[in-house]
Design an enzyme around this catalytic site. Sequence first.
Site, PDB file in Angstrom:
ATOM      1  N   PHE A 277       0.877  -1.174   0.000  1.00 28.74           N
ATOM      2  CA  PHE A 277       0.000   0.000   0.000  1.00 28.74           C
ATOM      3  C   PHE A 277       0.908   1.216   0.000  1.00 28.74           C
ATOM      4  CE2 PHE A 277      -1.822   3.696   1.882  1.00 28.74           C
ATOM      5  CZ  PHE A 277      -3.181   3.690   1.604  1.00 28.74           C
ATOM      6  N   GLU A 278       0.755   2.054  -0.995  1.00 33.50           N
ATOM      7  CA  GLU A 278       1.420   3.344  -0.966  1.00 33.50           C
ATOM      8  C   GLU A 278       0.653   4.316  -1.849  1.00 33.50           C
ATOM      9  OE1 GLU A 278       5.495   2.554  -2.047  1.00 33.50           O
ATOM     10  OE2 GLU A 278       5.031   2.207  -4.158  1.00 33.50           O
TER      11      GLU A 278
END
Length: 378
Positions: A277-278
């Site tokens: 997740f980014e």
Amino acid sequence: MRYILLVLGVIISIHYILSFTHEEYGKATSISNLAGQLTGPKSNPPYKTPVADEYYRPDEPVVSQDRKSNATFVMLVRNSDLSGIMSSMKQIEDRFNRKFQYPYVFLNDEPFTQNFQDHIQALTNTTVEFGVIPSDHWRQPSWIDEDRATESRDEMVRNNVIYGGSVPYRNMCRFNSGFFYRHELLQKYRYYWRVEPDVKLFCDVDYDPFLVMQDQNKVYGFTISLYEYQTTIQTLWDTVKSFINSNPGFVSPDNAMGFLSDDGGESYNLCHFWSNFEIADLDFWRGEAYSKFFDYLDEQGGFYYERWGDAPVHSIGAALFAKKDQIHFFNDIGYRHEPFQHCPQGELNTKGKCWCDPGQNFDYEWYSCLNRYDKMFS
């Protein structure tokens, strides 16, 4: 002396009367406030400040004149990942994108099947693009010493290192570290949100995180941080130190070295942001500092001679070349990638209509690095 004591008694009496009858006077003269003036104000991590109401939207989709960021979702998947990525995408649509209508970019090292494309496009009303990764961005470079690389993989397999024997995994790590943002389909975008198959998005995201990144000059956002496997990055930090010693001008003032190291950069404490997740700024990766940093790392061969991951590479790059307050913890986005999850607590959990168990939250478990992020702002 008697008159002095009398005067002091009158002053103290007036002080207590004003403290109880005038709230602002009481706050201004409180011991905690006076102590704060002596020691300096205490600061909190930026995520402690709630997102402003202006970024929130009602339940109906945004209309064309509403302000949006130049952003997209990025999904690196195989055709065989269809079921898992449909699950992730459906949650993204239901929890966020049905209102905000941001586009999607799907990338693969081989062409997507028509069946894959049809199922994906049926999940959304927004633009979806499918791209193939150039072979030189994905395959192991020809200059890698294959005997040395094979020996390293075999040793990791003997030591039960996760993905230790996989070349495709190393290709993926190298691609995500230094090539995904160069893909032609991403050139028109400034920000991206990375999504992987079979993740869970626990909460409604009723505001636009891309606009928060844009307006607050953030370059990197995360939900989970943890320690890397030492056996996969034996020489990474020495390589990093070699680069920054040769290029000290690239290191940002007020950087996040405190997240990476407990001794001012002499050693690496293994902390990194979990990059599955980014939400981040593509222009940051495209910039001179990170581009030269990645090229230097790539030339050392550590993606194949060891098993350098994109998570520590991205994390080190963001921590060194950006200011610490440009790295944002999305505390209100509930997220799970096996086996860890971030579940918003308290009011954030209620506000987001989250369906995760607040008791199952990785934030301050022993293997989490969030406390190190917090300490940078204390």
